[in-house]
Design a protein around this motif. Sequence first.
Motif, PDB file in Angstrom:
ATOM      1  N   ALA A   1       0.847  -1.193   0.000  1.00 37.00           N
ATOM      2  CA  ALA A   1       0.000   0.000   0.000  1.00 37.00           C
ATOM      3  C   ALA A   1       0.881   1.241   0.000  1.00 37.00           C
TER       4      ALA A   1
ATOM      5  N   ASP B   1      -1.022  -2.936  -4.394  1.00 35.02           N
ATOM      6  CA  ASP B   1      -2.342  -3.472  -4.059  1.00 35.02           C
ATOM      7  C   ASP B   1      -3.353  -2.364  -3.772  1.00 35.02           C
ATOM      8  N   ALA B   2      -2.919  -1.338  -3.021  1.00 36.30           N
ATOM      9  CA  ALA B   2      -3.844  -0.273  -2.646  1.00 36.30           C
ATOM     10  C   ALA B   2      -3.110   1.061  -2.609  1.00 36.30           C
TER      11      ALA B   2
ATOM     12  N   TYR C   1      -3.802   5.230  -1.581  1.00 37.73           N
ATOM     13  CA  TYR C   1      -4.692   6.148  -0.876  1.00 37.73           C
ATOM     14  C   TYR C   1      -4.234   7.566  -1.205  1.00 37.73           C
TER      15      TYR C   1
ATOM     16  N   CYS D   1      -2.507  -0.135  -9.769  1.00 42.23           N
ATOM     17  CA  CYS D   1      -3.115  -0.327  -8.450  1.00 42.23           C
ATOM     18  C   CYS D   1      -4.406  -1.142  -8.556  1.00 42.23           C
ATOM     19  N   SER D   2      -4.561  -2.098  -7.648  1.00 41.81           N
ATOM     20  CA  SER D   2      -5.793  -2.874  -7.600  1.00 41.81           C
ATOM     21  C   SER D   2      -6.929  -2.079  -6.970  1.00 41.81           C
ATOM     22  N   ARG D   3      -6.591  -1.182  -6.048  1.00 46.95           N
ATOM     23  CA  ARG D   3      -7.610  -0.416  -5.330  1.00 46.95           C
ATOM     24  C   ARG D   3      -7.084   0.991  -5.084  1.00 46.95           C
ATOM     25  N   ILE D   4      -7.916   1.991  -5.313  1.00 39.70           N
ATOM     26  CA  ILE D   4      -7.549   3.390  -5.058  1.00 39.70           C
ATOM     27  C   ILE D   4      -8.612   4.003  -4.163  1.00 39.70           C
ATOM     28  N   GLY D   5      -8.191   4.597  -3.056  1.00 44.09           N
ATOM     29  CA  GLY D   5      -9.084   5.306  -2.161  1.00 44.09           C
ATOM     30  C   GLY D   5      -8.782   6.788  -2.173  1.00 44.09           C
TER      31      GLY D   5
ATOM     32  N   GLU E   1      -9.660   2.505   6.323  1.00 43.63           N
ATOM     33  CA  GLU E   1     -10.177   2.106   5.026  1.00 43.63           C
ATOM     34  C   GLU E   1      -9.799   0.658   4.687  1.00 43.63           C
ATOM     35  N   ARG E   2      -8.595   0.247   5.092  1.00 43.53           N
ATOM     36  CA  ARG E   2      -8.132  -1.107   4.753  1.00 43.53           C
ATOM     37  C   ARG E   2      -8.932  -2.176   5.468  1.00 43.53           C
TER      38      ARG E   2
END
Length: 245
Positions: A3, A50-51, A53, A74-78, A242-243
Amino acid sequence: MSAWVFDLGNSRLKCAPLDQDGRLGEVLAFAHDGRALQAGWERALPTRIDAAYVASVAAPTLRVALLDALASRCSRIGLASTQRRWDDLRIAYAAPERLGVDRFLAMLAAHARGGAWLVAGVGTALTLDLVDADGRHHGGRIAPSPALMREALHGRAAQLPPTGGRYREFADDTGDALASGCLGAALALVDRSREVAAQLCGGPVPVLLHGGGADALLPYLDQAVPAPALVLEGLACWARVERTS
């Protein structure tokens, strides 16, 4: 899970990896001109994350450019946003969306350190926010930073240089007088805010200083605590929640 956190400001992009405990790793910084990100900045990142932020106060076009660059790896963006309440931190604004996310995250990081803090950010603007030991935000102030004061004066009177000079209590040349006046105005605002903070909190409140222009103020503020990555620290706090959500 790998992350990273990203703080996109008005003049720099700062980012850092998070370790397994959610703590910041080495902070990287890339200047930008307000119109486009620095060429090749993404080569400093791993090929897969992976993530990610993100916190941004920059122009929408820059934010989109950052998100586009991250989307490919990125697999996930916050995307962080200001909240009225986050754990024990309670924002004073009646309309929390009007409080910059950088200020919100800086206060989140300050509160995580424990105790009351006067959070001072020195970038394009000088921002001040008081957070007491219980997490109550008492409100804040926004003023031009010393650098912006110099630029504004130069813009209206080209004979006044936008940089240079050194701080002196009473200067005997224009360069030093400009440096002393603009830096002195910022210091006076911090000192006034610190006096009022002590009255509201029942005792001295330390200054937590961050932002690209913080180093100029630091030598003149007794017992100020430098925190150059404070917004990223707050973003790391935000990411930990968030995680797990």
